[in-house]
Design a protein around this motif. Sequence first.
Motif, PDB file in Angstrom:
ATOM      1  N   CYS A  73      12.152 -16.604  35.611  1.00 17.96           N
ATOM      2  CA  CYS A  73      13.564 -16.968  35.549  1.00 17.96           C
ATOM      3  C   CYS A  73      13.943 -16.896  34.077  1.00 17.96           C
ATOM      4  O   CYS A  73      13.577 -17.772  33.297  1.00 17.96           O
ATOM      5  N   ILE A  74      14.595 -15.807  33.690  1.00 17.45           N
ATOM      6  CA  ILE A  74      14.873 -15.576  32.277  1.00 17.45           C
ATOM      7  C   ILE A  74      16.096 -16.408  31.871  1.00 17.45           C
ATOM      8  O   ILE A  74      17.162 -16.283  32.470  1.00 17.45           O
ATOM      9  N   ASP A  75      15.907 -17.249  30.843  1.00 20.19           N
ATOM     10  CA  ASP A  75      16.899 -18.276  30.496  1.00 20.19           C
ATOM     11  C   ASP A  75      17.522 -17.981  29.136  1.00 20.19           C
ATOM     12  O   ASP A  75      16.869 -18.121  28.092  1.00 20.19           O
ATOM     13  N   PRO A  92      11.606  -8.311  40.075  1.00 22.42           N
ATOM     14  CA  PRO A  92      12.852  -9.059  39.939  1.00 22.42           C
ATOM     15  C   PRO A  92      12.665 -10.549  40.168  1.00 22.42           C
ATOM     16  O   PRO A  92      11.955 -10.965  41.088  1.00 22.42           O
ATOM     17  N   GLY A  93      13.263 -11.362  39.309  1.00 26.28           N
ATOM     18  CA  GLY A  93      13.248 -12.811  39.439  1.00 26.28           C
ATOM     19  C   GLY A  93      14.672 -13.333  39.405  1.00 26.28           C
ATOM     20  O   GLY A  93      15.514 -12.878  40.178  1.00 26.28           O
ATOM     21  N   ILE A  94      14.913 -14.252  38.457  1.00 28.18           N
ATOM     22  CA  ILE A  94      16.237 -14.866  38.351  1.00 28.18           C
ATOM     23  C   ILE A  94      16.762 -14.700  36.922  1.00 28.18           C
ATOM     24  O   ILE A  94      15.992 -14.832  35.963  1.00 28.18           O
ATOM     25  N   LEU A  95      18.056 -14.424  36.790  1.00 29.14           N
ATOM     26  CA  LEU A  95      18.707 -14.417  35.477  1.00 29.14           C
ATOM     27  C   LEU A  95      19.484 -15.725  35.330  1.00 29.14           C
ATOM     28  O   LEU A  95      20.324 -16.053  36.168  1.00 29.14           O
ATOM     29  N   ASN A  96      19.176 -16.491  34.277  1.00 30.47           N
ATOM     30  CA  ASN A  96      19.707 -17.841  34.066  1.00 30.47           C
ATOM     31  C   ASN A  96      20.299 -17.927  32.678  1.00 30.47           C
ATOM     32  O   ASN A  96      19.556 -18.040  31.727  1.00 30.47           O
ATOM     33  N   SER A  97      21.599 -17.872  32.480  1.00 30.02           N
ATOM     34  CA  SER A  97      22.627 -17.952  33.480  1.00 30.02           C
ATOM     35  C   SER A  97      23.890 -17.239  32.997  1.00 30.02           C
ATOM     36  O   SER A  97      23.972 -16.861  31.843  1.00 30.02           O
ATOM     37  N   VAL A  98      24.853 -17.117  33.889  1.00 28.19           N
ATOM     38  CA  VAL A  98      26.206 -16.654  33.522  1.00 28.19           C
ATOM     39  C   VAL A  98      27.192 -17.763  33.826  1.00 28.19           C
ATOM     40  O   VAL A  98      26.904 -18.673  34.605  1.00 28.19           O
TER      41      VAL A  98
END
Length: 273
Positions: A73-75, A92-98
């Motif tokens: 989860c890239i922060d 693919p994981g999570i993009l953190n955050s918009v």
Amino acid sequence: MIIIGEKINGFIPSAAQAITTRDEAYIRDLAIRQTEMGADYLDIAAGTSPRLERETLAWLIGVAQDAVDTPLCIDSADCQVLLDMIPLVKKPGILNSVSGEHGKCEALFSRTADSEWKIIALTCDERGISPDPELKYNIAVSIIQKAGACNISADRLFIDPLVSAVSTAGRALLNFTETLVKIKNNYPGVHIISGLSNISFGMPCRGAVNRQFLALAMSAGMDSVILDPTSGDMQAALYATEALLGRDKHCRRYLQAYRRGIFGSPLTKEGEE
Ligand code: THG
């Protein structure tokens, strides 16, 4: 619950030290321990000056995915940094955050439309963070609609209603759950996520406040969380809450986690009873 392990974060002084000295073993150990304790994703935050953020994230990503297969989860607060990290990540994981800030989520959504990346979006925009659940809900709706326009399915979207500190906003939890319930009622497939530490800012015994927040937010419908999975007290709160909410038949998972030493001090080890 979807668990994101919080410990690979340059804002934590011990991790910052490991980053400065490029201590691979320390970061590997954080990745392995959080994975062993059931983290579904590992948050990766550089916590350094913007100038060093890309380089630091790239190093952390390399070390973490060398150590474990757990998705990341890239922060980062910078959308462009998040996009730049995508090619470095194996799966693919999570993009953190918009946020709902003008143009930001549009760019991220269009660039990740044809991927399996998930995205955490914050209920704030160019006006900042509103104390009003209605306004937060409206920002969430606008974000959900923009994601939908890019064919990003609801289950790829995590909304963070940005809980305030209860020490300064007495209704912080109620404000959070009101926003959460409104979103879940109208968009049941969208995930609701939170970090746990904002609520207890400025208070003693923060862990206790964080754990009660976890239980109450789960009861209201929060289905994902950023926390320290290596904390036995936190794990106990998590498993107990799942059982109390009727999601753990015969408390099997609670008992199994106890026996495996995830929390408490088991009298007998697995296989010995
Ligand atoms: N929402 C979203 N992303 C987030 C947050 C959020 N990312 C960052 C943060 N909040 C979640 N991550 C952390 C990481 C560490 C701590 C709190 C939140 C923390 N750590 C202890 C400390 O610094 O004292 C030490 C814990 C340890 O030793 O491991 O408090 O809200 N979308």
